[in-house]
Each structure stands twice: as C-alpha cells, then as structure tokens.
Design a protein around this motif. Structure first.
Motif, PDB file in Angstrom:
ATOM      1  N   SER A 320      20.776 -85.669 -25.523  1.00  0.00           N
ATOM      2  CA  SER A 320      20.069 -86.856 -26.033  1.00  0.00           C
ATOM      3  C   SER A 320      19.068 -86.423 -27.080  1.00  0.00           C
ATOM      4  O   SER A 320      18.346 -85.442 -26.880  1.00  0.00           O
ATOM      5  CB  SER A 320      19.302 -87.547 -24.924  1.00  0.00           C
ATOM      6  OG  SER A 320      20.194 -88.013 -23.970  1.00  0.00           O
ATOM      7  N   THR A 321      19.023 -87.170 -28.157  1.00  0.00           N
ATOM      8  CA  THR A 321      18.026 -86.880 -29.176  1.00  0.00           C
ATOM      9  C   THR A 321      16.652 -87.152 -28.567  1.00  0.00           C
ATOM     10  O   THR A 321      16.491 -88.011 -27.728  1.00  0.00           O
ATOM     11  CB  THR A 321      18.267 -87.727 -30.429  1.00  0.00           C
ATOM     12  OG1 THR A 321      17.211 -87.482 -31.328  1.00  0.00           O
ATOM     13  CG2 THR A 321      18.322 -89.198 -30.125  1.00  0.00           C
ATOM     14  N   GLY A 322      15.654 -86.403 -28.988  1.00  0.00           N
ATOM     15  CA  GLY A 322      14.344 -86.539 -28.379  1.00  0.00           C
ATOM     16  C   GLY A 322      14.117 -85.400 -27.404  1.00  0.00           C
ATOM     17  O   GLY A 322      13.018 -84.880 -27.277  1.00  0.00           O
ATOM     18  N   GLU A 323      15.194 -84.989 -26.724  1.00  0.00           N
ATOM     19  CA  GLU A 323      15.049 -83.888 -25.768  1.00  0.00           C
ATOM     20  C   GLU A 323      15.390 -82.549 -26.416  1.00  0.00           C
ATOM     21  O   GLU A 323      14.832 -81.529 -26.087  1.00  0.00           O
ATOM     22  CB  GLU A 323      15.980 -84.104 -24.569  1.00  0.00           C
ATOM     23  CG  GLU A 323      15.556 -85.286 -23.722  1.00  0.00           C
ATOM     24  CD  GLU A 323      16.663 -85.759 -22.790  1.00  0.00           C
ATOM     25  OE1 GLU A 323      17.647 -85.028 -22.591  1.00  0.00           O
ATOM     26  OE2 GLU A 323      16.526 -86.889 -22.286  1.00  0.00           O
ATOM     27  N   VAL A 324      16.365 -82.598 -27.318  1.00  0.00           N
ATOM     28  CA  VAL A 324      16.801 -81.348 -27.954  1.00  0.00           C
ATOM     29  C   VAL A 324      16.962 -81.587 -29.456  1.00  0.00           C
ATOM     30  O   VAL A 324      17.031 -82.727 -29.915  1.00  0.00           O
ATOM     31  CB  VAL A 324      18.182 -80.876 -27.441  1.00  0.00           C
ATOM     32  CG1 VAL A 324      18.136 -80.505 -25.994  1.00  0.00           C
ATOM     33  CG2 VAL A 324      19.231 -81.906 -27.711  1.00  0.00           C
ATOM     34  N   SER A 325      17.031 -80.514 -30.188  1.00  0.00           N
ATOM     35  CA  SER A 325      17.445 -80.615 -31.591  1.00  0.00           C
ATOM     36  C   SER A 325      18.543 -79.580 -31.788  1.00  0.00           C
ATOM     37  O   SER A 325      18.737 -78.701 -30.953  1.00  0.00           O
ATOM     38  CB  SER A 325      16.268 -80.385 -32.534  1.00  0.00           C
ATOM     39  OG  SER A 325      15.728 -79.120 -32.309  1.00  0.00           O
ATOM     40  N   ILE A 326      19.260 -79.729 -32.883  1.00  0.00           N
ATOM     41  CA  ILE A 326      20.334 -78.764 -33.128  1.00  0.00           C
ATOM     42  C   ILE A 326      20.197 -78.179 -34.519  1.00  0.00           C
ATOM     43  O   ILE A 326      19.596 -78.788 -35.411  1.00  0.00           O
ATOM     44  CB  ILE A 326      21.735 -79.411 -33.008  1.00  0.00           C
ATOM     45  CG1 ILE A 326      21.875 -80.585 -33.975  1.00  0.00           C
ATOM     46  CG2 ILE A 326      22.051 -79.810 -31.600  1.00  0.00           C
ATOM     47  CD1 ILE A 326      23.275 -80.736 -34.488  1.00  0.00           C
ATOM     48  N   ARG A 327      20.738 -76.990 -34.660  1.00  0.00           N
ATOM     49  CA  ARG A 327      20.834 -76.397 -35.999  1.00  0.00           C
ATOM     50  C   ARG A 327      22.279 -76.015 -36.197  1.00  0.00           C
ATOM     51  O   ARG A 327      22.913 -75.441 -35.308  1.00  0.00           O
ATOM     52  CB  ARG A 327      19.932 -75.171 -36.097  1.00  0.00           C
ATOM     53  CG  ARG A 327      19.784 -74.668 -37.515  1.00  0.00           C
ATOM     54  CD  ARG A 327      18.645 -73.700 -37.663  1.00  0.00           C
ATOM     55  NE  ARG A 327      18.829 -72.560 -36.795  1.00  0.00           N
ATOM     56  CZ  ARG A 327      17.836 -71.948 -36.139  1.00  0.00           C
ATOM     57  NH1 ARG A 327      16.611 -72.359 -36.244  1.00  0.00           N
ATOM     58  NH2 ARG A 327      18.092 -70.914 -35.363  1.00  0.00           N
ATOM     59  N   LEU A 328      22.805 -76.403 -37.356  1.00  0.00           N
ATOM     60  CA  LEU A 328      24.190 -76.033 -37.657  1.00  0.00           C
ATOM     61  C   LEU A 328      24.233 -74.553 -37.958  1.00  0.00           C
ATOM     62  O   LEU A 328      23.391 -74.036 -38.679  1.00  0.00           O
ATOM     63  CB  LEU A 328      24.680 -76.795 -38.888  1.00  0.00           C
ATOM     64  CG  LEU A 328      25.186 -78.212 -38.670  1.00  0.00           C
ATOM     65  CD1 LEU A 328      25.400 -78.894 -40.011  1.00  0.00           C
ATOM     66  CD2 LEU A 328      26.487 -78.197 -37.900  1.00  0.00           C
ATOM     67  N   GLU A 329      25.238 -73.852 -37.382  1.00  0.00           N
ATOM     68  CA  GLU A 329      25.425 -72.448 -37.740  1.00  0.00           C
ATOM     69  C   GLU A 329      25.827 -72.396 -39.211  1.00  0.00           C
ATOM     70  O   GLU A 329      26.431 -73.341 -39.718  1.00  0.00           O
ATOM     71  CB  GLU A 329      26.513 -71.818 -36.879  1.00  0.00           C
ATOM     72  CG  GLU A 329      26.116 -71.693 -35.421  1.00  0.00           C
ATOM     73  CD  GLU A 329      24.863 -70.854 -35.238  1.00  0.00           C
ATOM     74  OE1 GLU A 329      24.792 -69.762 -35.813  1.00  0.00           O
ATOM     75  OE2 GLU A 329      23.944 -71.308 -34.535  1.00  0.00           O
ATOM     76  N   ASN A 330      25.486 -71.344 -39.883  1.00  0.00           N
ATOM     77  CA  ASN A 330      25.781 -71.175 -41.317  1.00  0.00           C
ATOM     78  C   ASN A 330      25.060 -72.194 -42.180  1.00  0.00           C
ATOM     79  O   ASN A 330      25.446 -72.452 -43.296  1.00  0.00           O
ATOM     80  CB  ASN A 330      27.287 -71.289 -41.619  1.00  0.00           C
ATOM     81  CG  ASN A 330      28.072 -70.324 -40.786  1.00  0.00           C
ATOM     82  OD1 ASN A 330      27.632 -69.207 -40.585  1.00  0.00           O
ATOM     83  ND2 ASN A 330      29.206 -70.774 -40.285  1.00  0.00           N
ATOM     84  N   ASP A 331      24.030 -72.829 -41.622  1.00  0.00           N
ATOM     85  CA  ASP A 331      23.270 -73.801 -42.403  1.00  0.00           C
ATOM     86  C   ASP A 331      22.078 -73.071 -43.010  1.00  0.00           C
ATOM     87  O   ASP A 331      21.122 -72.732 -42.325  1.00  0.00           O
ATOM     88  CB  ASP A 331      22.796 -74.922 -41.465  1.00  0.00           C
ATOM     89  CG  ASP A 331      21.937 -75.926 -42.198  1.00  0.00           C
ATOM     90  OD1 ASP A 331      21.853 -75.836 -43.435  1.00  0.00           O
ATOM     91  OD2 ASP A 331      21.359 -76.788 -41.533  1.00  0.00           O
ATOM     92  N   LYS A 332      22.175 -72.816 -44.322  1.00  0.00           N
ATOM     93  CA  LYS A 332      21.148 -71.990 -44.961  1.00  0.00           C
ATOM     94  C   LYS A 332      19.799 -72.689 -44.971  1.00  0.00           C
ATOM     95  O   LYS A 332      18.759 -72.081 -45.062  1.00  0.00           O
ATOM     96  CB  LYS A 332      21.568 -71.641 -46.388  1.00  0.00           C
ATOM     97  CG  LYS A 332      22.737 -70.697 -46.417  1.00  0.00           C
ATOM     98  CD  LYS A 332      23.005 -70.238 -47.845  1.00  0.00           C
ATOM     99  CE  LYS A 332      24.406 -69.713 -48.003  1.00  0.00           C
ATOM    100  NZ  LYS A 332      25.441 -70.725 -47.810  1.00  0.00           N
ATOM    101  N   SER A 333      19.821 -74.046 -44.896  1.00  0.00           N
ATOM    102  CA  SER A 333      18.562 -74.772 -45.018  1.00  0.00           C
ATOM    103  C   SER A 333      17.639 -74.488 -43.847  1.00  0.00           C
ATOM    104  O   SER A 333      16.422 -74.564 -43.978  1.00  0.00           O
ATOM    105  CB  SER A 333      18.819 -76.274 -45.069  1.00  0.00           C
ATOM    106  OG  SER A 333      19.155 -76.755 -43.799  1.00  0.00           O
ATOM    107  N   GLY A 334      18.217 -74.159 -42.670  1.00  0.00           N
ATOM    108  CA  GLY A 334      17.382 -73.926 -41.500  1.00  0.00           C
ATOM    109  C   GLY A 334      16.749 -75.195 -40.955  1.00  0.00           C
ATOM    110  O   GLY A 334      15.918 -75.156 -40.079  1.00  0.00           O
ATOM    111  N   VAL A 335      17.144 -76.339 -41.487  1.00  0.00           N
ATOM    112  CA  VAL A 335      16.541 -77.586 -41.020  1.00  0.00           C
ATOM    113  C   VAL A 335      17.179 -77.961 -39.699  1.00  0.00           C
ATOM    114  O   VAL A 335      18.389 -77.972 -39.568  1.00  0.00           O
ATOM    115  CB  VAL A 335      16.833 -78.734 -42.015  1.00  0.00           C
ATOM    116  CG1 VAL A 335      16.261 -80.026 -41.504  1.00  0.00           C
ATOM    117  CG2 VAL A 335      16.282 -78.395 -43.352  1.00  0.00           C
ATOM    118  N   SER A 336      16.351 -78.249 -38.723  1.00  0.00           N
ATOM    119  CA  SER A 336      16.932 -78.721 -37.477  1.00  0.00           C
ATOM    120  C   SER A 336      16.830 -80.233 -37.441  1.00  0.00           C
ATOM    121  O   SER A 336      16.038 -80.829 -38.155  1.00  0.00           O
ATOM    122  CB  SER A 336      16.239 -78.087 -36.297  1.00  0.00           C
ATOM    123  OG  SER A 336      14.868 -78.238 -36.406  1.00  0.00           O
TER     124      SER A 336
END
Ligand code: BTN
Length: 339
Positions: A320-336
């Motif tokens: 559920s959003t709010g409890e966790v965040s995700i980061r895409l692998e190979n995502d150079k931006s590092g934005v979660s």
C-alpha cells in the motif's frame, strides 16, 4: 506576379515564413516600396482578421504562434460541454493552490471549484517535500471534489484517476507516451513531468470523506536556463518547445479526461488506462520501508491500486502506498515513489 499581390498578402507571407521572429518595419517598407505607415495599416488589417501580430517600435513586427498565457477563458474554450460548469480561477501567483483550495473547501466552496496558478511560492509535494513551481512553465492546479458517501480508504482512486487522466491529456497534446511510476508520478523519457498530491478531509460525524483536494503539478516546459541542479537529472517537461496555448490546452485536456472518469460509475476504464501506462509492472524494484530495503519483482497492480510484488524468496505481498515506497532498479534518477 508578386507585384500584383496586396500588401496584406505580402506581409502575412513574410511573417508566416518566420513565425515568432521580429522583422523590422524599415525592412518591410523597403521590400514593399511603401511607407512604414502603409505597413502598419496592413498589419492592423491582419489583426482585425484575428492574426496575433506583435508590433514594437524598436523591433518591428512578428506573427505570434507560440503565445501561451494561461487564463480562465483560455482554458474554458477547450473544455468539453460536461466540464462547462466548473468554476475555474487562474491566479498569477499563490503560495500553494492546495492550501488555498482547502481554505475554500472549509468555507463551503462546491465540488468543481478549480484553482490554477502560473507560479507557486510554496508548492507542496508528497511526504512534506516542496514542489518546484516557477512562473510561465508549469500548470499548478487543485480541484475540489465532494464525493458522495466515500470511505477514506477509497481516496486513492482519485489520485490514480488523476494519473490516468494526466497520461491521456499529455498524450493528446504531445503525441508522446507517458508512463506512471506507482503510485502517481508521471514520466516521459525517464524524467518526471508531473506529480500529484491528494489531500482529504473527513467528516467527524460520518467518518466518511467530506472533501478531497486533488493537486496536480505538470511541467509543461523546461524553465529558461533549465531546472535547478537538484532537479536537472530527474525532472522533465511535456513540450520540447513553446506551443500556442500549450498550457491552456493541457489544463483543459486534463480536466476533460479527469471528469469523464470521475463521472463514470465503475472504475474499469481508468484502471485499464492506469495499468496500461504503468512503467513498474514486470520490473525489478527495491521496496523501501523505513530502514529496510528489499529487492522484488513488480507483478501487477490490484484493484485497490496496491502494488503486487514477489520477493526473492518467492513470497508475494500487496504493497500500500503510504507504508512503503519503491525504487526502480536501473533508475538513474534515484527518485523513489510513494505517498
Ligand atoms: C509530488 O510529486 O510530490 C506531488 C506534487 C504535487 C504538486 C501540486 S502543484 C498544485 C498543487 N499545489 C501544491 O502545493 N501542490 C500540488
């Protein structure tokens, strides 16, 4: 042949050959073997036909094809008949459209009140972050919704509906294919072009949603001189260059698409759009919860818009959003991403 053309025709031919470029009155007068007053008269005649022609004594004349000034009427002209009863206000500057609209909601403003700003001095992002909101380049919009008998847990559907509508609208005006990074960041070419912040207020009596302020920020253009250093690798824009009425069309396009989804009884259509635009499904992600980070494969998005992931040990989880965040692998931006 050219000698027989009217001055008006010759003038528009020259101006249209170099849209938005200044052409001096002296040059035009010499080219037409006419006085500068005659050129002025021809320019006015074109203006009366509806051409947007700028005239500045020190610069000359130019045909404006990239004017993009946001205004109430500028947006309303592109609204579908179903959206004509929205109460739209465009402000040149505001702290935060969400904050101002929440005040209006508490004072009793009706559903369909929409505030749009050309610039925000205190734009709010998710998780207490700020949302960079410079003048002349973005659309900073908040929409007041008063959904009937809606449990707070259903609030996420407005955010995801907005994400689907934003993808539709961006595609409509630019032909580009935006992607949604769960839960509600919109990306183009690996850069975030749009963020959504939904704030709800509960009725103490019923425990149901009293109102929802849906805030959406879209980078229509890159700011002159580029994004600030902290954003330059992660933020992008919808348009590559100035477009005539670009922001009015995009803002109206978003409202048209959003309210079409909002007025539908079921959530099938926007859910399909949302899933179709997901850039997370099928990708390796890092699931971040407090200090813990775990690698997983994103499998799908369930009907409550939770992200279904499978961890390396084979276990699956609905996040559920709010409890966790995700980061895409190979995502150079590092934005979660997460609320
Ligand atoms: C995010 O990506 O973190 C969400 C950004 C939401 C920004 C919009 S701009 C209009 C509205 N007013 C605000 O202060 N924030 C939202």
């Amino acid at each position: 042949m050219i000698g027989k053309m009217k001055t008006r025709d010759r003038l528009i031919q020259i101006l249209e050959a170099s849209p938005n470029q200044w052409i001096s009155g002296e040059y035009l007068a010499e080219t037409f073997s006419l006085s500068r007053a005659a050129v002025w008269k021809a320019a006015n005649s074109l203006r009366s036909e509806g051409y947007l022609i700028d005239a500045v004594r020190s610069k000359g004349y130019r045909l404006v094809t990239d004017a993009d000034i946001m205004s109430d009427l500028g947006i309303i002209q592109y609204l579908s008949p179903d959206c004509r009863n929205l109460d739209i206000r465009v402000l040149s500057e505001v702290g935060s459209t969400n904050t101002l609209l929440k005040e209006k909601a508490d004072a009793g403003s009706p559903e369909g009140t929409v505030l749009i700003a050309d610039m925000q001095t205190d734009g709010k992002g998710r998780a207490g972050r700020r949302f960079y909101s410079p003048a002349d380049t973005g659309i900073y919009m908040s929409i007041l919704l008063r959904p009937v008998e809606t449990e707070p847990s259903r609030g996420l559907r407005f955010t995801t509906m907005a994400a689907a509508a934003a993808c539709d609208a961006i595609h409509d005006v630019s032909g580009k294919e935006p992607g949604i990074k769960w839960v509600n960041d919109i990306y183009l070419d690996c850069k975030k072009v749009c963020g959504i912040l939904t704030e709800g207020s509960l009725s103490m009596e019923s425990g149901l949603l009293d109102h929802v302020v849906l805030g959406i920020g879209i980078n229509a253009y890159c700011p002159e001189g580029g994004f600030p250093p902290a954003l330059k690798d992660i933020a992008g824009a919808v348009y590559d260059e100035k477009q005539m009425d670009g922001r009015n069309r995009l803002a109206a396009g978003f409202l048209n698409r959003f309210f079409a989804y909002y007025c539908q009884k079921d959530s099938d259509s926007f859910t399909k759009t949302y899933r179709r635009h997901s850039i997370v499904i099928g990708k390796e992600v890092t699931v971040i919860s407090g200090a813990s980070k775990r690698r997983a494969l994103a499998l799908s998005i369930d009907n409550d818009f939770r992200l279904v992931v499978q961890y390396e040990d084979g276990r699956t989880e609905h996040l559920s959003t709010g409890e966790v965040s995700i980061r895409l692998e190979n995502d150079k931006s590092g934005v979660s991403s997460g609320d």
